[in-house]
Design an enzyme around this catalytic site. Structure first.
Site, PDB file in Angstrom:
ATOM      1  N   ILE A   1       3.778  -1.188  -7.005  1.00 53.30           N
ATOM      2  CA  ILE A   1       4.773  -0.638  -7.245  1.00 53.30           C
ATOM      3  C   ILE A   1       5.878  -1.262  -7.949  1.00 53.30           C
ATOM      4  O   ILE A   1       6.771  -0.493  -8.900  1.00 53.30           O
ATOM      5  CB  ILE A   1       5.423  -0.090  -5.610  1.00 53.30           C
ATOM      6  CG1 ILE A   1       4.544   0.922  -5.023  1.00 53.30           C
ATOM      7  CG2 ILE A   1       6.754   0.380  -5.890  1.00 53.30           C
ATOM      8  CD1 ILE A   1       4.565   0.874  -3.572  1.00 53.30           C
TER       9      ILE A   1
ATOM     10  N   ASP B   1       9.114 -17.684  -4.944  1.00 47.69           N
ATOM     11  CA  ASP B   1       8.396 -17.146  -3.523  1.00 47.69           C
ATOM     12  C   ASP B   1       9.618 -16.714  -2.532  1.00 47.69           C
ATOM     13  O   ASP B   1      10.496 -17.550  -2.266  1.00 47.69           O
ATOM     14  CB  ASP B   1       7.768 -18.621  -2.834  1.00 47.69           C
ATOM     15  CG  ASP B   1       7.321 -18.140  -1.374  1.00 47.69           C
ATOM     16  OD1 ASP B   1       7.353 -17.056  -0.934  1.00 47.69           O
ATOM     17  OD2 ASP B   1       6.271 -18.878  -1.076  1.00 47.69           O
TER      18      ASP B   1
ATOM     19  N   TYR C   1       4.310  -5.397  11.000  1.00 44.10           N
ATOM     20  CA  TYR C   1       4.654  -4.816  10.033  1.00 44.10           C
ATOM     21  C   TYR C   1       5.471  -3.567   9.948  1.00 44.10           C
ATOM     22  O   TYR C   1       6.389  -3.555   9.217  1.00 44.10           O
ATOM     23  CB  TYR C   1       3.210  -4.169   9.301  1.00 44.10           C
ATOM     24  CG  TYR C   1       3.372  -3.538   7.659  1.00 44.10           C
ATOM     25  CD1 TYR C   1       3.697  -4.397   6.507  1.00 44.10           C
ATOM     26  CD2 TYR C   1       3.634  -2.285   7.538  1.00 44.10           C
ATOM     27  CE1 TYR C   1       3.740  -3.780   5.195  1.00 44.10           C
ATOM     28  CE2 TYR C   1       3.997  -1.481   6.402  1.00 44.10           C
ATOM     29  CZ  TYR C   1       3.818  -2.318   5.380  1.00 44.10           C
ATOM     30  OH  TYR C   1       4.243  -1.685   3.988  1.00 44.10           O
TER      31      TYR C   1
ATOM     32  N   LYS D   1       9.427  -3.503   8.223  1.00 40.87           N
ATOM     33  CA  LYS D   1       9.923  -2.455   7.367  1.00 40.87           C
ATOM     34  C   LYS D   1      11.112  -1.594   8.048  1.00 40.87           C
ATOM     35  O   LYS D   1      11.775  -1.216   7.238  1.00 40.87           O
ATOM     36  CB  LYS D   1       8.633  -1.446   6.997  1.00 40.87           C
ATOM     37  CG  LYS D   1       7.688  -2.130   6.150  1.00 40.87           C
ATOM     38  CD  LYS D   1       8.362  -2.765   4.759  1.00 40.87           C
ATOM     39  CE  LYS D   1       7.308  -3.450   3.876  1.00 40.87           C
ATOM     40  NZ  LYS D   1       7.897  -3.511   2.718  1.00 40.87           N
TER      41      LYS D   1
ATOM     42  N   VAL E   1      -0.049   4.363  -1.096  1.00 40.65           N
ATOM     43  CA  VAL E   1       0.124   4.182  -2.384  1.00 40.65           C
ATOM     44  C   VAL E   1      -1.200   3.348  -2.840  1.00 40.65           C
ATOM     45  O   VAL E   1      -1.495   2.364  -2.305  1.00 40.65           O
ATOM     46  CB  VAL E   1       1.186   3.658  -3.022  1.00 40.65           C
ATOM     47  CG1 VAL E   1       1.428   3.827  -4.376  1.00 40.65           C
ATOM     48  CG2 VAL E   1       2.376   4.396  -2.393  1.00 40.65           C
TER      49      VAL E   1
ATOM     50  N   THR F   1      -2.512   1.020  -4.705  1.00 42.90           N
ATOM     51  CA  THR F   1      -2.033  -0.378  -5.285  1.00 42.90           C
ATOM     52  C   THR F   1      -3.098  -1.571  -4.709  1.00 42.90           C
ATOM     53  O   THR F   1      -3.784  -1.165  -3.912  1.00 42.90           O
ATOM     54  CB  THR F   1      -0.733  -0.637  -5.014  1.00 42.90           C
ATOM     55  OG1 THR F   1      -0.706  -1.319  -3.738  1.00 42.90           O
ATOM     56  CG2 THR F   1       0.306   0.118  -5.188  1.00 42.90           C
TER      57      THR F   1
END
Ligand SMILES: NC(=O)c1ccc[n+]([C@@H]2O[C@H](COP(=O)([O-])OP(=O)(O)OC[C@H]3O[C@@H](n4cnc5c(N)ncnc54)[C@H](O)[C@@H]3O)[C@@H](O)[C@H]2O)c1
Length: 265
Positions: free
Chosen positions: A17, A67, A171, A175, A204, A206
């Site tokens: 993305i 990083d 996760y 988010k 998506v 990717t």
């Protein structure tokens, strides 16, 4: 008047993305594009994609390996961009890692820390440094003469910030935190004429969702979305480009969902 007369910065632009967003800024006429990521190879590929665009002969790129876990590396890169171009107008924070696919009781503390350190803390560190730069600049002219902003930040969250999924607590939390941070920064920096928004992509196509066995594993998850397909990086980049542009001058603190309907089902 051009839509993007200023400087774009895309963190996490070596792949997926972020890479497509960087290429899209060039396609939309942005002439100064800073690319940050931990992958030097990927950054070289993104810069080459931009250099190969027919319309991009005037697009300069700046690349630096960072990083986002390391505060000093972010500060050094942002300082270098400001030294080179004097400002950052459209910042996009897309660096991220996927979840560990484990329930909380199976999740090691270091796995939780890595996921949240990159997805949440890393996004916060980047946006904090970007906002500091924006506070010290004046708005550029806009495409149709409406009052411009001093800057725009777009953070990349996820549809999994809004709904749960099995074995994704670290996760999902990382988010959701990005949405919370985006809203509060939008409130705090409105008075300074800076806009802060985020996008919540669905699944998506990717490198994050590719790899052995992933297509089979993702089929039932993809089918939760009424459109029943993977999104493309371009479809997410399009939303980011809109939010970054002066056409989105009344968008503030939004969590724009681009997920094929995943979260309505
Ligand atoms: N692909 C999806 O289905 C999907 C869905 C929802 C949200 N997202 C989010 O979109 C963003 C981009 O993901 P993508 O799908 O393009 O994945 P990707 O793996 O293609 O790109 C992620 C990029 O982040 C970089 N990165 C990771 N850790 C880093 C670190 N510590 N420092 C600097 N750079 C680092 C990687 O090198 C890579 O270039 C992520 O935040 C991801 O969580 C992706």
């Amino acid at each position: 008047m051009a839509l993007f007369p200023g400087v774009a910065l895309i963190v996490g632009s070596a792949s997926g993305i972020g890479q497509q967003t960087a290429v899209s800024f060039a396609n939309e006429g942005c002439h100064r594009i800073a690319l940050l990521d931990r992958s030097a190879e990927g950054l070289t590929r993104t810069a080459a994609l931009i250099a190969a665009l027919p319309l991009s002969t005037k697009a300069e790129t700046f690349t630096q390996v960072v990083d986002v876990l390391e505060e000093a590396s972010i500060i050094a890169a942002i300082t270098a961009i400001v030294k080179l171009w004097g400002r950052i107008d459209y910042a996009v924070n897309s660096a991220g890692v996927t979840g560990n696919n484990q329930a909380s009781t199976d999740t090691a503390t270091h796995a939780f820390d890595t996921i949240n350190g990159i997805n949440y803390r890393g996004t916060w560190l980047c946006s904090r440094e970007e906002l500091k730069v924006m506070l010290n600049q004046t708005p550029l002219p806009t495409h149709d003469g409406r009052p411009g902003n001093r800057g725009s930040v777009v953070n990349v969250s996820s549809q999994l910030a809004l709904v749960g999924r099995p074995r994704a607590s670290a996760y999902c939390a990382s988010k959701s935190a990005v949405i919370g941070m985006t809203r509060v920064d939008a409130i705090d920096y409105s008075v300074h004429n800076i806009r802060v928004n985020c996008v919540c992509p669905g699944i998506v196509d990717t490198p994050m969702t590719q790899g052995p066995g992933q297509a089979e594993r993702l089929k039932p998850v993809i089918s939760i979305a009424p459109l029943n397909r993977l999104g493309t990086p371009q479809e997410i980049a399009d939303a980011i480009i809109f939010l970054s542009s002066s056409k989105a001058s009344f968008m503030q603190g939004a969590a724009m969902v681009v997920d094929g309907g995943y979260t309505i089902n």
